[in-house]
Design an enzyme around this catalytic site. Structure first.
Site, PDB file in Angstrom:
ATOM      1  N   GLY A 124       0.791  -1.222   0.000  1.00  0.00           N
ATOM      2  CA  GLY A 124       0.000   0.000   0.000  1.00  0.00           C
ATOM      3  C   GLY A 124       0.823   1.272   0.000  1.00  0.00           C
ATOM      4  O   GLY A 124       0.329   2.329   0.363  1.00  0.00           O
ATOM      5  N   ALA A 125       2.105   1.188  -0.430  1.00  0.00           N
ATOM      6  CA  ALA A 125       2.975   2.368  -0.429  1.00  0.00           C
ATOM      7  C   ALA A 125       3.224   2.908  -1.834  1.00  0.00           C
ATOM      8  O   ALA A 125       4.114   3.719  -2.041  1.00  0.00           O
ATOM      9  CB  ALA A 125       4.308   2.033   0.246  1.00  0.00           C
ATOM     10  N   ASP A 183       2.466  -1.017 -13.750  1.00  0.00           N
ATOM     11  CA  ASP A 183       3.061  -1.748 -12.628  1.00  0.00           C
ATOM     12  C   ASP A 183       3.340  -3.201 -12.993  1.00  0.00           C
ATOM     13  O   ASP A 183       4.422  -3.735 -12.737  1.00  0.00           O
ATOM     14  CB  ASP A 183       2.137  -1.696 -11.404  1.00  0.00           C
ATOM     15  CG  ASP A 183       2.086  -0.312 -10.774  1.00  0.00           C
ATOM     16  OD1 ASP A 183       2.540   0.647 -11.414  1.00  0.00           O
ATOM     17  OD2 ASP A 183       1.579  -0.188  -9.640  1.00  0.00           O
TER      18      ASP A 183
END
Length: 432
Positions: A142-143, A207
């Site tokens: 979650g970063a 990603d």
């Protein structure tokens, strides 16, 4: 395949072009040496599929015969016996999977299990004996570092191996990849994007592209919806020492993007000049990064561009006092060039470390950053994408340790995982 095996895929950071990418400008993302790892082992019960993800406290099992295969298979499009991806998740398949996901009461666990089963039902079949899957991530979750994409790539590649959809990985860590086309990687990339759609609805695909192909990727989203986004892979971009600092300050990407949009409306000439400067910067960086003999001079130029890019992002109003503190500490310690990465407003900063900085100086800089409550990772930028580690490629005396599900699931932190599984620890990793 009845013997255990691992797959692994890297996380990512955006190094140039944050926010300007929203306006159709090119941006560049690169792989991190922080990775997700997935261990696949035969289940004790051949009818049972086990999935565990200790980092999010997920453990779940299914009887493979409870999956409504007949109702799902008729919605899968096969071409030359290979399942084809679709623009969106097939709603009929998601609906059918609902019956075996109904007992999950956490949205995060539901999403992870949906991703797994959606890929499993497309890439494997009912005849496959039950297997156990354990996922661990050395990435902060979650970063904004692509943890879900690296997980999706691990699942897609492992299931493609089990379903005989891809050939065995064969490239070594030190091999340069000369050929441009790679059907296996394209297959993994496309199916990992379907996995990402389970997590994020409408992901950009960047990603998972970086996690699959490794190196770096330049991408550009066209302002005209009829035109597809452009992605240019730089698979041979060499590893560069990087310090990643997570400020742990939460931020809203939507709010930050909205703030830049407001600035663009109120001061269009000024804002457009900044965005155009970021476009030129990304294009310049690309020309440097694809040089065949990438060395000290190229690394120096990239560090200069990192400083410029941070200044442009500050001008757009997306920095944060925590990020500026990281930059002050790393600049004062002369560690290298630092910029925010991602949306800004908190989150993470990256420092491209100078070649002549000693490990002692890095340790001192990290100590100062950790005093501020930040989390630091010594990692590298670039390097290989998705890879696999087979049972046969590990020395016999190490196999019982490396491929033990109990040991793997019980590792306490990323340092323990990397000590056993990183490419520095094991030479048996192969890449597509």
């Amino acid at each position: 395949m009845s013997t255990p095996f691992f797959v692994s895929a890297p996380g990512k950071v955006i190094i140039f072009g944050e926010h300007s990418a929203v306006y159709g400008k090119p941006a560049i993302a690169a792989a991190l040496s922080l990775r997700a790892y997935l261990l696949v082992t035969p289940s004790q019960d051949p009818d049972t599929i086990n999935l565990s993800f200790p980092d999010i406290n997920l453990t779940h099992s299914w009887n493979k015969n409870d999956i409504p295969w007949d109702s799902i298979v008729k919605h899968i499009n096969l071409v030359d016996n290979l399942p084809q991806t679709s623009e969106e998740l097939v709603p009929e398949i998601v609906d059918q999977l609902g019956s075996v996901l109904a007992d999950l009461n956490s949205s995060l666990h539901y999403t992870a299990c949906l991703c797994f089963l959606y890929l499993y039902t497309h890439l494997c079949n009912q005849e496959l004996a039950g297997m156990s899957f354990c996922i661990r991530s050395t990435l902060p979750i979650g970063a904004g570092l692509g943890s879900s994409a690296s997980t999706a790539v691990c699942l897609a590649s492992a299931l493609a191996i089990l379903g005989n959809r891809v050939t065995s990985a064969s490239f070594l860590q030190t091999d340069k990849i000369l050929k441009k086309e790679n059907n296996d990687l394209d297959f993994i990339d496309s199916w990992s994007l379907m996995g990402e759609k389970c997590f994020h609805g409408n992901p950009s695909g960047i990603d998972n592209a970086v996690a699959t192909h490794g190196g770096a990727v330049m991408f550009q989203r066209m302002n005209n919806p009829a035109q597809p986004s452009v992605r240019t892979s730089m698979r041979n971009f060499p590893a560069i020492k990087l310090l990643l600092t997570n400020t742990k300050v939460p931020r809203s990407t939507a709010d930050l993007v909205g703030g830049v949009g407001k600035l663009n409306v109120e001061y269009p000439k000024t804002s457009n000049s900044i965005l155009e400067a970021m476009e030129h910067l990304s294009n310049t960086a690309y020309q440097i990064m694809v040089r065949p003999f990438f060395g000290a001079e190229e690394r120096k130029k990239l560090r200069e561009l990192v400083n410029i890019n941070h200044g442009l992002l500050v001008a757009l109003g997306v920095s944060h006092p925590s990020l500026e503190k990281v930059k002050i500490i790393t600049d004062t310690s002369k560690l290298g060039s630092t910029k925010l990465t991602g949306a800004g407003g908190g989150g993470c900063a990256i420092t491209l470390v100078d070649e002549d900085v000693s490990e002692a100086d890095i340790a001192q800089g990290i100590a100062e950053l950790e005093k501020e409550g930040y989390e630091c990772f010594e990692t590298s930028l670039g390097g290989k994408g998705v890879g696999s580690l087979s049972f046969e490629d590990v020395p016999q005396e190490l196999r019982s340790t490396v491929f033990s599900p109990e040991k793997f699931c019980a590792y306490s932190d990323r340092i323990e995982i990397e000590k056993v599984l990183s490419t520095n620890a094991l030479e048996g990793w192969r890449y597509w």
